[in-house]
Write an enzyme that holds these catalytic residues in place. Structure first.
Site, PDB file in Angstrom:
ATOM      1  N   ARG A 132      25.779  30.707  53.735  1.00 14.38           N
ATOM      2  CA  ARG A 132      24.951  31.802  54.269  1.00 14.38           C
ATOM      3  C   ARG A 132      25.735  33.110  54.302  1.00 14.38           C
ATOM      4  O   ARG A 132      25.188  34.175  54.008  1.00 14.38           O
ATOM      5  CB  ARG A 132      24.430  31.446  55.670  1.00 14.38           C
ATOM      6  N   LYS A 175      22.732  38.050  57.956  1.00 11.25           N
ATOM      7  CA  LYS A 175      23.369  38.059  59.268  1.00 11.25           C
ATOM      8  C   LYS A 175      24.346  39.230  59.276  1.00 11.25           C
ATOM      9  O   LYS A 175      25.541  39.078  59.058  1.00 11.25           O
ATOM     10  CB  LYS A 175      24.077  36.716  59.505  1.00 11.25           C
ATOM     11  N   GLU A 194      11.754  35.333  66.996  1.00 13.78           N
ATOM     12  CA  GLU A 194      12.849  34.544  67.564  1.00 13.78           C
ATOM     13  C   GLU A 194      13.300  35.224  68.842  1.00 13.78           C
ATOM     14  O   GLU A 194      12.684  36.201  69.261  1.00 13.78           O
ATOM     15  CB  GLU A 194      14.012  34.454  66.562  1.00 13.78           C
TER      16      GLU A 194
HETATM   17  N1  PXG Z   1      18.842  34.405  65.486  1.00 18.06           N
HETATM   18  C1  PXG Z   1      19.768  35.374  65.544  1.00 18.06           C
HETATM   19  C2  PXG Z   1      19.334  36.779  65.557  1.00 18.06           C
HETATM   20  C3  PXG Z   1      21.130  35.028  65.582  1.00 18.06           C
HETATM   21  O1  PXG Z   1      22.054  35.985  65.632  1.00 18.06           O
HETATM   22  C4  PXG Z   1      20.501  32.679  65.513  1.00 18.06           C
HETATM   23  C5  PXG Z   1      19.181  33.096  65.471  1.00 18.06           C
HETATM   24  C6  PXG Z   1      20.819  31.217  65.408  1.00 18.06           C
HETATM   25  O2  PXG Z   1      21.294  30.889  64.120  1.00 18.06           O
HETATM   26  P1  PXG Z   1      22.307  29.692  63.862  1.00 18.06           P
HETATM   27  O3  PXG Z   1      22.575  29.737  62.415  1.00 18.06           O
HETATM   28  O4  PXG Z   1      23.520  29.970  64.692  1.00 18.06           O
HETATM   29  O5  PXG Z   1      21.625  28.460  64.293  1.00 18.06           O
HETATM   30  C7  PXG Z   1      21.507  33.659  65.591  1.00 18.06           C
HETATM   31  C8  PXG Z   1      22.941  33.229  65.677  1.00 18.06           C
HETATM   32  C9  PXG Z   1      27.785  35.760  68.508  1.00 18.06           C
HETATM   33  C10 PXG Z   1      26.373  35.293  68.445  1.00 18.06           C
HETATM   34  O6  PXG Z   1      28.113  36.479  69.456  1.00 18.06           O
HETATM   35  C11 PXG Z   1      25.796  34.980  67.217  1.00 18.06           C
HETATM   36  C12 PXG Z   1      24.479  34.527  67.151  1.00 18.06           C
HETATM   37  C13 PXG Z   1      23.775  34.381  68.306  1.00 18.06           C
HETATM   38  C14 PXG Z   1      24.342  34.699  69.542  1.00 18.06           C
HETATM   39  C15 PXG Z   1      25.658  35.146  69.610  1.00 18.06           C
HETATM   40  O7  PXG Z   1      28.579  35.422  67.624  1.00 18.06           O
HETATM   41  N2  PXG Z   1      23.923  34.236  65.918  1.00 18.06           N
END
Ligand code: PXG
Length: 289
Positions: free
Chosen positions: A50, A149, A182
């Site tokens: 990703r 991301k 989300e």
């Molecule tokens: N939506 C968003 C907007 C995200 O940033 C997820 C969903 C979940 O995706 P994954 O692939 O992790 O199942 C994310 C995940 C950080 C942090 O501080 C990163 C996220 C979420 C919260 C904190 O690194 N990313």
């Protein structure tokens, strides 16, 4: 703490990036959040794939192979003697001049932090979260590709501020059409009449790795899954609701906008997903050493 910075493991105090880095100046860059459990990195290859797709989508050429980046990630965790924790892997456009032009940044910068994270207090994993719908919308996919991301999280931060000001820990973000996308850092699922439902990526959700794991586990658990556009109506009338994310893991939701969802307690299917997720996380993954 040892930080991976552009090819070296350096002390935290020495881990510095330039004030001319376009990641800082413009949010021009991409990142991953990855968890490791019991000495193994969970879904490492998926996260690195990703990362490379996010970079490709913003024309950020990475001068490493995916295998090399997996290696850097493992080396960072190993250098910190950790068995369980959270990895923040960031690639920025690198240092350049003032002005947006990314072609004037000769080389991307990468840093990797291996530490820990707790998004929500432990009690909410047992009792569930009460969340709100926020006024801040997810940008349209035409404005900011939701699969990328990227380092542009101001939108999510403003949504998080709304949640905190409303005394909630998380906020549902709608898209410009009013469909559920989300939360600020987690994907959303509901259970309705025995079917698991989650918003479409094309409605503006991040293509979450944990989301994919839940869809996979639904197959194992024999729960039918449908990805479709959802509105707040669907959440208000759901039997169960939960959020997923690498940092959040799997967390039940028991109310939206002060309206009770289902029984008002974490649902039985949610609890099965939560247990199945932890079982998978504890027993699979790329060994750190
Ligand atoms: N939506 C968003 C907007 C995200 O940033 C997820 C969903 C979940 O995706 P994954 O692939 O992790 O199942 C994310 C995940 C950080 C942090 O501080 C990163 C996220 C979420 C919260 C904190 O690194 N990313």
């Amino acid at each position: 703490m040892k930080i991976w910075l552009d090819g070296n493991l350096v002390d935290e105090a020495a881990a510095k990036v330039s004030v001319f880095d376009h990641g800082l100046l413009y949010g021009d860059g991409v990142f991953e959040g990855i968890r490791f459990y019991n000495g193994r990195i969970f879904r490492l290859e998926e996260h690195i794939r990703r990362l490379f797709d996010s970079a490709r989508a913003i024309i950020l050429d990475l001068p490493w192979t995916r295998e090399e980046v997996c290696g850097f990630t493992c080396a960072t965790v190993a250098a910190n003697d950790l068995t369980d924790g959270y990895i923040r892997l960031v690639v920025t456009r690198g240092a350049g001049g003032l002005g947006l032009n990314p072609y004037l940044c000769p080389k991307p910068s990468m840093f990797i932090i291996a530490s820990t994270i707790q998004l929500y207090p432990e009690e909410h994993y047992k009792n569930g979260l009460s969340i709100i719908t926020c006024a801040t919308r997810r940008p349209s996919p035409a404005a900011l590709m939701p699969q990328v991301k990227s380092l542009n999280y101001l939108n999510n931060i403003m949504a998080k501020v709304e949640a905190i000001q409303a005394n909630a820990l998380e906020a549902v973000m709608l898209n410009e059409q009013g469909y559920v996308t989300e939360c600020t850092g987690d994907n959303l699922f509901i259970m309705k009449n025995g079917t698991l439902l989650t918003p479409l990526i094309s409605d503006g959700a991040l293509d979450g790795i944990t989301r994919a794991v839940i869809i996979e586990l639904a197959g194992t658990l024999g729960v039918p899954v449908v990805e479709r556009s959802l509105t707040r109506y669907d959440i208000f009338t759901a039997d169960e609701c939960f959020l997923t994310g690498t940092a959040a893991e799997v967390i039940p939701v028991v109310a939206l906008d002060r309206r009770v969802i289902g029984s008002g307690k974490p649902g039985p299917i949610t609890q099965r997903f939560l247990a199945a997720f932890h079982q998978l996380a504890m027993t699979t993954g790329t060994p750190i050493r």
